[in-house]
Design a protein around this motif. Structure first.
Motif, PDB file in Angstrom:
ATOM      1  N   LEU A 107      76.665 -44.771  31.702  1.00 30.30           N
ATOM      2  CA  LEU A 107      77.272 -45.630  32.719  1.00 30.30           C
ATOM      3  C   LEU A 107      78.044 -46.769  32.060  1.00 30.30           C
ATOM      4  O   LEU A 107      79.138 -47.142  32.503  1.00 30.30           O
ATOM      5  CB  LEU A 107      76.204 -46.189  33.658  1.00 30.30           C
ATOM      6  CG  LEU A 107      75.502 -45.163  34.554  1.00 30.30           C
ATOM      7  CD1 LEU A 107      74.345 -45.814  35.303  1.00 30.30           C
ATOM      8  CD2 LEU A 107      76.475 -44.530  35.535  1.00 30.30           C
TER       9      LEU A 107
ATOM     10  N   ASN B 147      81.337 -45.383  30.786  1.00 28.72           N
ATOM     11  CA  ASN B 147      82.297 -45.179  31.893  1.00 28.72           C
ATOM     12  C   ASN B 147      82.846 -46.524  32.366  1.00 28.72           C
ATOM     13  O   ASN B 147      84.056 -46.695  32.546  1.00 28.72           O
ATOM     14  CB  ASN B 147      81.633 -44.473  33.083  1.00 28.72           C
ATOM     15  CG  ASN B 147      81.070 -43.102  32.753  1.00 28.72           C
ATOM     16  OD1 ASN B 147      80.143 -42.629  33.406  1.00 28.72           O
ATOM     17  ND2 ASN B 147      81.602 -42.448  31.733  1.00 28.72           N
TER      18      ASN B 147
ATOM     19  N   GLY C  38      85.952 -42.191  29.867  1.00 29.59           N
ATOM     20  CA  GLY C  38      86.002 -42.416  31.302  1.00 29.59           C
ATOM     21  C   GLY C  38      86.683 -41.343  32.117  1.00 29.59           C
ATOM     22  O   GLY C  38      86.979 -41.572  33.290  1.00 29.59           O
TER      23      GLY C  38
ATOM     24  N   THR D   9      86.930 -37.683  34.205  1.00 34.54           N
ATOM     25  CA  THR D   9      85.993 -37.197  35.223  1.00 34.54           C
ATOM     26  C   THR D   9      84.830 -36.426  34.590  1.00 34.54           C
ATOM     27  O   THR D   9      83.705 -36.501  35.073  1.00 34.54           O
ATOM     28  CB  THR D   9      86.733 -36.302  36.236  1.00 34.54           C
ATOM     29  OG1 THR D   9      87.485 -35.328  35.528  1.00 34.54           O
ATOM     30  CG2 THR D   9      87.659 -37.133  37.103  1.00 34.54           C
TER      31      THR D   9
ATOM     32  N   GLN E  62      83.425 -37.018  31.673  1.00 26.84           N
ATOM     33  CA  GLN E  62      82.458 -37.984  31.132  1.00 26.84           C
ATOM     34  C   GLN E  62      81.649 -38.641  32.251  1.00 26.84           C
ATOM     35  O   GLN E  62      80.519 -39.075  32.038  1.00 26.84           O
ATOM     36  CB  GLN E  62      83.184 -39.064  30.314  1.00 26.84           C
ATOM     37  CG  GLN E  62      83.798 -38.538  29.034  1.00 26.84           C
ATOM     38  CD  GLN E  62      82.776 -38.200  27.970  1.00 26.84           C
ATOM     39  OE1 GLN E  62      81.708 -37.672  28.262  1.00 26.84           O
ATOM     40  NE2 GLN E  62      83.083 -38.491  26.731  1.00 26.84           N
ATOM     41  N   ARG E  63      82.232 -38.743  33.432  1.00 25.22           N
ATOM     42  CA  ARG E  63      81.500 -39.364  34.547  1.00 25.22           C
ATOM     43  C   ARG E  63      80.533 -38.371  35.186  1.00 25.22           C
ATOM     44  O   ARG E  63      79.406 -38.729  35.530  1.00 25.22           O
ATOM     45  CB  ARG E  63      82.493 -39.917  35.575  1.00 25.22           C
ATOM     46  CG  ARG E  63      83.218 -41.148  35.016  1.00 25.22           C
ATOM     47  CD  ARG E  63      84.318 -41.662  35.922  1.00 25.22           C
ATOM     48  NE  ARG E  63      85.288 -42.421  35.154  1.00 25.22           N
ATOM     49  CZ  ARG E  63      85.442 -43.744  35.203  1.00 25.22           C
ATOM     50  NH1 ARG E  63      84.719 -44.467  36.012  1.00 25.22           N
ATOM     51  NH2 ARG E  63      86.329 -44.345  34.449  1.00 25.22           N
TER      52      ARG E  63
END
Lengths: 404, 402
Positions: B339, B342, B385, B387, B389-390
């Motif tokens: 988190l 990101n 960051g 998509t 990686q999120r």
């Protein structure tokens, strides 16, 4: 009446330019050597061909050798060109936009003297020299207060025999390094603020190209120095200098749209080809929604830009209350700059690491969109201008030019 | 709750701050401006930093390193990145893989590789995972598709493994002396079950470096292609078990969870923090020293609001970075590092862009560093960051909630 259809001529010219961009501009613009922001020489050959297509002289009346294009048509052409190469688009936007304004304001004698050469020479470009080095034109601290931004120009034109002697410095002059004719705004002895037509070869005029290293502009840009520059007596253009009221031609916003479309089209093509997770990445929700967001931004921004172009062509629309009483060009400028920058970044992200490589176009599109976002005084300044308009604040007008 | 730093942590921070200001910042812009990507690197700064311990500070004390904790590492990364994000990353890239060596290598391998690494100021580390058609597929492997993911092939031949294939976008490729290479040792099962990690020294026969990538930002930080043509690697260089790479690098959430991947999350967030600190300082200094219409820029409300947002985001990132570092030191394994990574993407990109906004087009021309920071920050999009990686972090959250 509310009609969003383009005329047959507008669609035809759009398709012609789109085809030109695909055949002639993209192959040259996407050369890996040219994608580095630090080294982007103008595509002179492409500019020549664009001129031969009539894109340089588009706004001239038909009887003067043009196509009598209105602002919306110029905007459509600028967007299409910018999809291919933003620098080519910027140069032609400046020349084609200025041609319509300048030649319509010239006297018959001035036109006879300057027009034949302009029409026949593919490399005859125009520039408007307005900004001065020390002038503080940012709204910022002057918001809602009269202040230095109304201060007079330092560039002066003094009578001398049967001509004018011009002295001053102008910076950030778009097209300066390639222009053959400059419209120089100056305080003119006996007239007040006005515009002088100064040819590139006038004695005393020198141009210094702005640092190409950082490339904080599109097209060509430079500083113009007028040192006892001598021009003939009939060089004075009729009418007062144009005042930026936020209701002008949104051609540069169309250029910004073109940058966004180039990024969008590249991302869409790539998402259709690239396979990860066992399927084309466009089939992944994450990429699908990203592309949808880019498409939404482009579509809404284009609506704002075209509306501003329509307003520019039909100023009576403000008077009859068809149009909102807003500086619609500035509204389009802010929305487009912010939306297209986000769109270009999102498009680059679809490419993963390739999105940041200098031999690939995506990092260039992000850089180009960033120039639009921060050029002038940025969107913060533009928002203050809109706010002044909302409040009905009127800046004290510059002294009017003496009637001829 | 105690936010104070120990004397040792404070000492590392101060040494890093001094080195960053006196040695890194003076060369940062000049290195960034070099157009040939192979020429941006500078061994002198690496040697100087190495002598201060910035190359080896993550190696445990029992193996001769400085054995710093994660809080110290986060502090140092941010301090170095404040002067140059890419130079900071070049150092911390070595920590990332020295964490991996400490966590996953045998004592024999540690003796063979950590010793020369510690002794040689120019010994840099790297790891090869990505391939031309395998980026996101390695980060988020599709469960049912055995063809997805990396393809570099390793075949056992006696006491050796023969590697064939290529890697791309590999950090430190052109300057590293030792690399961890993930290779497929079983092509009939998904990538996470058929991959083995190898220690591959730079002088391995059949292994060479291809092109060096020309990035728009992080210019100093080398990134290149690796080409393996019948490259011969001894079986003794297998890290962990054959077909066990995923378990060792932590990408599965089991086994080692502080080496490799998880440190990498903290690393990017801490590096971003340093860049944001630099951007905040530049913006505040500019606003307090430049005039518009006879008054300081700072006097304008829109400038104050931008400065407020830059600092607010930066301080929020600092809190998260330091908390994640503290959690690492206390062996708490959560989704927070992901988190933080990101979040750092959103923060570094907004803060560097706001810095540019405060400077305006003229300010950017006066100070090219403003433009450098936005170029450096764009790197976060795909590293920290995007998509994938999120979603990866969301899956980590779902696993820890199960």
């Amino acid at each position: 009446m509310y009609d969003l259809r383009l005329s047959a001529e507008q669609i035809e010219i759009r398709d012609t330019v789109r085809d030109f961009v695909a055949q002639e501009v993209k192959p040259a613009a996407l050369d890996a050597q040219r994608l580095d922001a630090c080294d982007r020489r103008l595509l002179a050959g492409v500019l020549d061909k664009a001129s031969q297509l009539g894109l340089r002289t588009l706004a001239l009346p038909e009887e003067l050798g043009g196509a009598d294009a209105d602002t919306l048509t110029l905007c459509i052409v600028t967007e299409e060109l910018a999809v291919g190469d933003v620098d080519v688009a910027a140069v032609l936007a400046e020349t084609s936009g200025l041609a319509g304004v300048l030649f319509s304001r010239m006297t018959a004698e001035q036109r006879d003297r300057l027009l034949p050469q302009f029409v026949t020479d593919d490399r005859y470009h125009l520039a408007r020299a307005v900004h001065e080095p020390e002038a503080d034109t940012a709204l910022g601290i002057h918001y809602h207060r009269p202040g230095a931004i109304e201060a007079g120009r330092k560039t002066t034109a003094a009578r001398s025999g049967d001509g004018w002697i011009v002295n001053g410095v102008k910076r950030c002059v778009a097209n300066a390094p390639i222009a053959k004719l400059f419209a120089v705004e100056a305080d003119i002895e006996g007239h007040g603020p006005g515009t002088l037509l100064v040819p590139r070869d006038a004695p005393g005029l020198t141009v210094r190209e702005h640092d190409t290293g950082l490339r904080w502009y599109h097209g060509a840009c430079g500083e113009v120095t007028l040192d006892d520059c001598r021009v003939p007596a009939d060089s004075l253009l009729r009418g007062p200098p144009t005042v930026a009221n936020g209701r002008g031609s949104p051609q540069l916003q169309s250029l910004n749209l073109g940058i966004g479309r180039a990024a969008y089209e590249a991302a869409l093509d790539y998402a259709d080809l690239r396979v990860q997770g066992g399927r084309r990445i466009i089939e992944h929700q994450a990429i699908g929604t990203k592309l949808a967001e880019i498409a939404i931004k482009l579509e809404v921004a284009r609506n704002a830009v075209w509306k501003a172009a329509f307003a520019c062509d039909h100023p009576d629309g403000y008077a009859d209350r068809s149009l909102a009483d807003l500086p619609l060009q500035t509204v389009a400028e802010v929305f487009t700059a912010e939306a297209i920058f986000e769109a270009a970044k999102d498009a680059a992200e679809c490419f993963g690491a390739m999105g940041v490589m200098r031999d690939m176009p995506l990092q260039k599109y992000v850089h180009d969109a960033r120039i639009c976002l921060h050029s002038g005084h940025g969107t913060g300044d533009a928002k203050l201008r809109i706010a002044e308009a909302l409040a009905g604040y009127r800046r004290p007008a510059a002294p009017a030019i003496a009637a001829e | 709750m105690d936010f104070s730093l120990s004397n040792e942590q404070r000492a590392w921070q101060m040494t890093a701050r001094k080195f960053a200001e006196e040695e890194i910042r003076p060369i940062s812009l000049a290195r960034d401006a070099i157009s040939d990507p192979r020429e941006t690197f500078d061994w002198e700064i690496i040697k100087k930093g190495s002598k201060l311990g910035f190359r080896t500070m993550a190696v445990p004390k029992e193996w001769g390193g400085q054995g710093t904790d994660f809080v110290s590492q986060a502090l140092v990364m941010a301090e170095l990145a404040k002067a140059d994000s890419a130079i900071s990353k070049t150092f911390s890239q070595c920590w990332k893989w020295s964490h991996l060596i400490a966590a996953s290598c045998t004592d024999e391998q540690k003796a063979r590789f950590l010793k020369p690494f510690l002794e040689d100021d120019t010994f840099l580390l790297g790891k090869g995972i990505s391939e031309p058609s395998a980026g996101s597929d390695n980060r988020l492997p599709p469960a049912d598709d055995v063809k997805a993911g990396l393809k570099l092939k390793a075949e056992r031949r006696g006491d050796e493994w023969i590697l064939n294939g290529e890697k791309c976008f590999i950090a430190n490729a052109s300057v590293g002396k030792l690399f961890f290479i993930d290779a497929r040792t079983n092509a009939n099962v998904p990538v996470k079950d058929g991959t083995t990690m190898f220690l591959v020294p730079r002088d391995t026969p059949g292994f060479r470096i291809g092109k060096v990538f020309n990035k728009s930002g992080w210019r100093f930080y080398q990134n290149g292609e690796m080409i393996f043509e019948d490259a011969r690697v001894p079986h003794a260089n297998v890290v962990g078990e054959v077909n066990g790479a995923a378990r060792k690098s932590g990408s599965r959430g089991g086994g080692d969870t502080t080496g490799g991947d998880l440190f990498g999350d903290l690393e990017l967030a801490a590096n971003a923090l340093g860049v944001c600190d630099d951007a905040c300082a530049l913006a505040l200094a500019h606003a307090r020293s430049h005039n518009q219409g006879g008054q300081l820029l700072f006097e304008q409300q829109i400038i104050q609001l931008k400065l407020n947002r830059m600092h607010m985001l930066t301080e929020a990132l600092r809190s998260l970075v330091m908390r994640v570092a503290w959690e690492h030191d206390h062996k708490l394994h959560t989704a927070n590092p992901g988190l933080a990574m990101n979040f750092s993407t959103d923060v570094i990109q907004e803060v560097t862009e706001l810095n540019m906004d405060v400077h305006g087009a003229d300010g950017c021309t006066i100070n090219p560093r403003v433009e450098k920071l936005v170029r450096d920050s764009i790197i976060w999009s795909h590293l920290a960051g995007d998509t994938v990686q999120r979603m990866k972090v969301a899956r980590r959250l779902a696993r820890s909630a199960a």
